[in-house]
Motif scaffolding. Sequence first.
Motif, PDB file in Angstrom:
ATOM      1  N   LEU A  32       5.956 -13.428  -9.798  1.00  0.00           N
ATOM      2  CA  LEU A  32       6.587 -12.997 -11.043  1.00  0.00           C
ATOM      3  C   LEU A  32       7.992 -12.461 -10.829  1.00  0.00           C
ATOM      4  CD1 LEU A  32       3.528 -11.095 -12.555  1.00  0.00           C
ATOM      5  CD2 LEU A  32       4.221 -13.462 -12.972  1.00  0.00           C
ATOM      6  N   ALA A  33       8.233 -11.812  -9.707  1.00  0.00           N
ATOM      7  CA  ALA A  33       9.545 -11.211  -9.430  1.00  0.00           C
ATOM      8  C   ALA A  33       9.690 -11.019  -7.937  1.00  0.00           C
ATOM      9  CB  ALA A  33       9.702  -9.870 -10.154  1.00  0.00           C
ATOM     10  N   ALA A  34      10.941 -11.008  -7.483  1.00  0.00           N
ATOM     11  CA  ALA A  34      11.247 -10.759  -6.077  1.00  0.00           C
ATOM     12  C   ALA A  34      12.544  -9.971  -6.009  1.00  0.00           C
ATOM     13  CB  ALA A  34      11.364 -12.073  -5.308  1.00  0.00           C
ATOM     14  N   TYR A  35      12.609  -8.998  -5.106  1.00  0.00           N
ATOM     15  CA  TYR A  35      13.761  -8.093  -5.056  1.00  0.00           C
ATOM     16  C   TYR A  35      13.732  -7.321  -3.749  1.00  0.00           C
ATOM     17  CZ  TYR A  35      10.009  -4.962  -6.620  1.00  0.00           C
ATOM     18  OH  TYR A  35       8.823  -4.285  -6.727  1.00  0.00           O
ATOM     19  N   THR A  36      14.791  -6.575  -3.496  1.00  0.00           N
ATOM     20  CA  THR A  36      14.920  -5.797  -2.265  1.00  0.00           C
ATOM     21  C   THR A  36      15.421  -4.402  -2.595  1.00  0.00           C
ATOM     22  OG1 THR A  36      15.385  -7.773  -0.933  1.00  0.00           O
ATOM     23  CG2 THR A  36      16.088  -5.663  -0.021  1.00  0.00           C
ATOM     24  N   VAL A  37      14.781  -3.389  -2.020  1.00  0.00           N
ATOM     25  CA  VAL A  37      15.268  -2.015  -2.133  1.00  0.00           C
ATOM     26  C   VAL A  37      15.632  -1.513  -0.741  1.00  0.00           C
ATOM     27  CG1 VAL A  37      13.974  -1.487  -4.233  1.00  0.00           C
ATOM     28  CG2 VAL A  37      12.933  -1.043  -2.011  1.00  0.00           C
ATOM     29  N   LEU A  38      16.652  -0.663  -0.676  1.00  0.00           N
ATOM     30  CA  LEU A  38      17.087  -0.104   0.599  1.00  0.00           C
ATOM     31  C   LEU A  38      16.430   1.258   0.826  1.00  0.00           C
ATOM     32  CD1 LEU A  38      20.898  -0.979   0.663  1.00  0.00           C
ATOM     33  CD2 LEU A  38      18.937  -2.320   1.479  1.00  0.00           C
ATOM     34  N   ALA A  39      16.114   1.542   2.085  1.00  0.00           N
ATOM     35  CA  ALA A  39      15.444   2.788   2.462  1.00  0.00           C
ATOM     36  C   ALA A  39      15.875   3.177   3.863  1.00  0.00           C
ATOM     37  CB  ALA A  39      13.925   2.615   2.404  1.00  0.00           C
ATOM     38  N   PRO A  40      15.755   4.449   4.234  1.00  0.00           N
ATOM     39  CA  PRO A  40      16.009   4.835   5.622  1.00  0.00           C
ATOM     40  C   PRO A  40      14.759   4.649   6.481  1.00  0.00           C
ATOM     41  CG  PRO A  40      15.606   6.792   4.296  1.00  0.00           C
ATOM     42  CD  PRO A  40      15.529   5.614   3.361  1.00  0.00           C
ATOM     43  N   SER A  99      18.503 -12.901   3.907  1.00  0.00           N
ATOM     44  CA  SER A  99      17.908 -13.415   2.689  1.00  0.00           C
ATOM     45  C   SER A  99      16.730 -14.329   3.019  1.00  0.00           C
ATOM     46  CB  SER A  99      18.962 -14.180   1.881  1.00  0.00           C
ATOM     47  OG  SER A  99      18.399 -14.745   0.714  1.00  0.00           O
ATOM     48  N   MET A 100      15.653 -14.187   2.259  1.00  0.00           N
ATOM     49  CA  MET A 100      14.443 -14.975   2.489  1.00  0.00           C
ATOM     50  C   MET A 100      13.961 -15.562   1.164  1.00  0.00           C
ATOM     51  SD  MET A 100      13.802 -14.337   5.828  1.00  0.00           S
ATOM     52  CE  MET A 100      12.062 -14.411   6.252  1.00  0.00           C
ATOM     53  N   GLN A 101      13.184 -16.625   1.271  1.00  0.00           N
ATOM     54  CA  GLN A 101      12.564 -17.230   0.098  1.00  0.00           C
ATOM     55  C   GLN A 101      11.080 -16.898   0.098  1.00  0.00           C
ATOM     56  OE1 GLN A 101      13.713 -21.235  -0.761  1.00  0.00           O
ATOM     57  NE2 GLN A 101      11.839 -21.715  -1.886  1.00  0.00           N
ATOM     58  N   ARG A 108      14.026 -15.749  -4.331  1.00  0.00           N
ATOM     59  CA  ARG A 108      14.597 -15.275  -3.072  1.00  0.00           C
ATOM     60  C   ARG A 108      14.742 -13.754  -3.094  1.00  0.00           C
ATOM     61  NH1 ARG A 108      19.458 -19.477  -1.288  1.00  0.00           N
ATOM     62  NH2 ARG A 108      18.161 -21.360  -1.169  1.00  0.00           N
ATOM     63  N   VAL A 109      14.681 -13.173  -1.911  1.00  0.00           N
ATOM     64  CA  VAL A 109      14.922 -11.739  -1.765  1.00  0.00           C
ATOM     65  C   VAL A 109      16.178 -11.551  -0.924  1.00  0.00           C
ATOM     66  CG1 VAL A 109      12.545 -10.966  -2.068  1.00  0.00           C
ATOM     67  CG2 VAL A 109      13.301 -11.696   0.190  1.00  0.00           C
ATOM     68  N   PRO A 110      17.102 -10.685  -1.367  1.00  0.00           N
ATOM     69  CA  PRO A 110      18.315 -10.449  -0.583  1.00  0.00           C
ATOM     70  C   PRO A 110      18.003  -9.710   0.723  1.00  0.00           C
ATOM     71  CG  PRO A 110      18.575  -9.763  -2.877  1.00  0.00           C
ATOM     72  CD  PRO A 110      17.124  -9.992  -2.654  1.00  0.00           C
ATOM     73  N   ALA A 232      20.535 -11.004  -6.866  1.00  0.00           N
ATOM     74  CA  ALA A 232      21.924 -11.049  -6.414  1.00  0.00           C
ATOM     75  C   ALA A 232      22.195 -10.201  -5.187  1.00  0.00           C
ATOM     76  CB  ALA A 232      22.845 -10.595  -7.554  1.00  0.00           C
ATOM     77  N   ALA A 233      21.547  -9.050  -5.073  1.00  0.00           N
ATOM     78  CA  ALA A 233      21.863  -8.103  -3.997  1.00  0.00           C
ATOM     79  C   ALA A 233      20.744  -7.079  -3.899  1.00  0.00           C
ATOM     80  CB  ALA A 233      23.193  -7.390  -4.287  1.00  0.00           C
ATOM     81  N   PRO A 234      20.626  -6.399  -2.760  1.00  0.00           N
ATOM     82  CA  PRO A 234      19.638  -5.317  -2.660  1.00  0.00           C
ATOM     83  C   PRO A 234      19.992  -4.162  -3.579  1.00  0.00           C
ATOM     84  CG  PRO A 234      21.030  -5.374  -0.713  1.00  0.00           C
ATOM     85  CD  PRO A 234      21.371  -6.592  -1.507  1.00  0.00           C
ATOM     86  N   TRP A 235      18.974  -3.389  -3.961  1.00  0.00           N
ATOM     87  CA  TRP A 235      19.144  -2.288  -4.897  1.00  0.00           C
ATOM     88  C   TRP A 235      18.932  -0.945  -4.203  1.00  0.00           C
ATOM     89  CZ3 TRP A 235      17.494  -2.641 -10.647  1.00  0.00           C
ATOM     90  CH2 TRP A 235      17.939  -3.859 -11.205  1.00  0.00           C
TER      91      TRP A 235
END
Length: 491
Positions: A32-40, A99-101, A108-110, A232-235
């Motif tokens: 349904l959705a794909a995305y990337t979040v940044l974390a330490p 980036s991966m599919q 795709r995920v950034p 488009a880009a990681p969040w």
Amino acid sequence: MRATTPLFTATIIATLLPTAARAAEPTPGTVLAAYTVLAPNRQGATVAIARAIVQGAESPCPRLIPVTGPGSAVATTARNNPDPANFPIRVCEAIVTASMQVDGSRQRVPGLPRKAGAVSVVGDSGCKPADQDGCRLGSKAWPFQQIAHSAAAAKPDLVVHMGDYNYRGTPGQVSINGVRQPVYDAGDNTGSVSCQLAGPYHGQNSQGSADPDRWQDWWLDLFQPAADLLAAAPWVVARGNHELCSRAGPGWFYLLDPGSDLAGVETGQAVCPAAESSEPLVFGAPYRIDLPGLALLVVDSANACDQGELHQAHFDQQFREVQRLLGNSPDPALVALVSHRPLSAVRKADASTAPGDSDRSGAYAIIDQTLQRAYRKYPLPRPVDLVLSGHMHRFQAIGFSRASQAPYPDQLVVGNSGVSLAHNHPAKPFSLPIDGLTGSGFGLSKFGYMEIAPGGKHGWKGTLRNPAGKPLASCEGGKGATKTGPCTPKK
């Protein structure tokens, strides 16, 4: 004219189909959705957590396949689902560098960005159906999908969302065992200036609630309209007051919060406690995201009262931790504090404004009192260049004189990316005292988003754009404030 992506076009076409044609539930396993979040991670470095949302709470997690090159596929791991009945989906995740599919789909995920030369900032993007033409995709009354498309077309390196993702699913009152009750909201939705949590805790997720947090509302308010920008880009994501555990907190910790049980991630996945427990609130710990030329200090200000002193000790501790994060880090080109609630902003004073919480004229109320007290108690060991916030359902920019040894940073409020706009900002460029300093700026009640480019010597430049991408204001910081603050409206 910016190019139209296939995903954006497909979404527009879907909204034009008859309701019956798009009412069918997706097949289990559908991505349904794909995305990337940044974390330490536990060493303080920044990692990219790629996530895929698949239909069906028991569906298998898909692999991630390299977009280019001969690299290996990456297995994903399921996150802990807080409520499969209301979240009939599975969120799967893995740490990625490129980036991966998502296997079995075109999604795709950034990957981890190599730079932060272009940052898109959005905030308060959800929709209120009663106020906004029923929240139809493509409606001028709720232009978040167009904003997401325009921001994505500029190919940002990073997206920062200032919080409040889901409005249609977070009403101010709910029926609990047949009785209408106000939802706890850290001082919002009440006339109280003391921000006190009077009586028992009531929320959408209380036992007997007729309106708990649900996946469908998250899909409609965020993941469907923001598909282009998620790809488009990681969040980097801030938690807003609509993501409190009394509201859409279960979905926040399942879908967006960077906490993860993946090996190496600094903070594990959190879940909302029961509303009836002795400690029903969650206060996320501050964390730092480091990218070339940019450092973001992310503060969970969801429970920080605009006025009053409720939870003050928690936010004193947060700024004590911000001190440590800032003091033990290298010196990047730009340091920004990310907080849903502003550190310093103004709204029109009203009957709820407490004595001492307004400017000298009495015309404007100054917020956020809780964060300002914590900031004064734990001053930062070196300057922060910029504060990014939302919460106020408008755009506002305030700069401060650099004459003081410890001035407030420039403040940008980007709360105008979707929800119905507020019109009680100062209508013209203003100058007023805030905490002994002179704050200068202006506000604008128009839908839009912000593009920011970090520069050398802690400088930055930015453009406020309307949903179509046309400039509304130009901004610049790091070289001293002007009499109208860091931003100048376009004529």
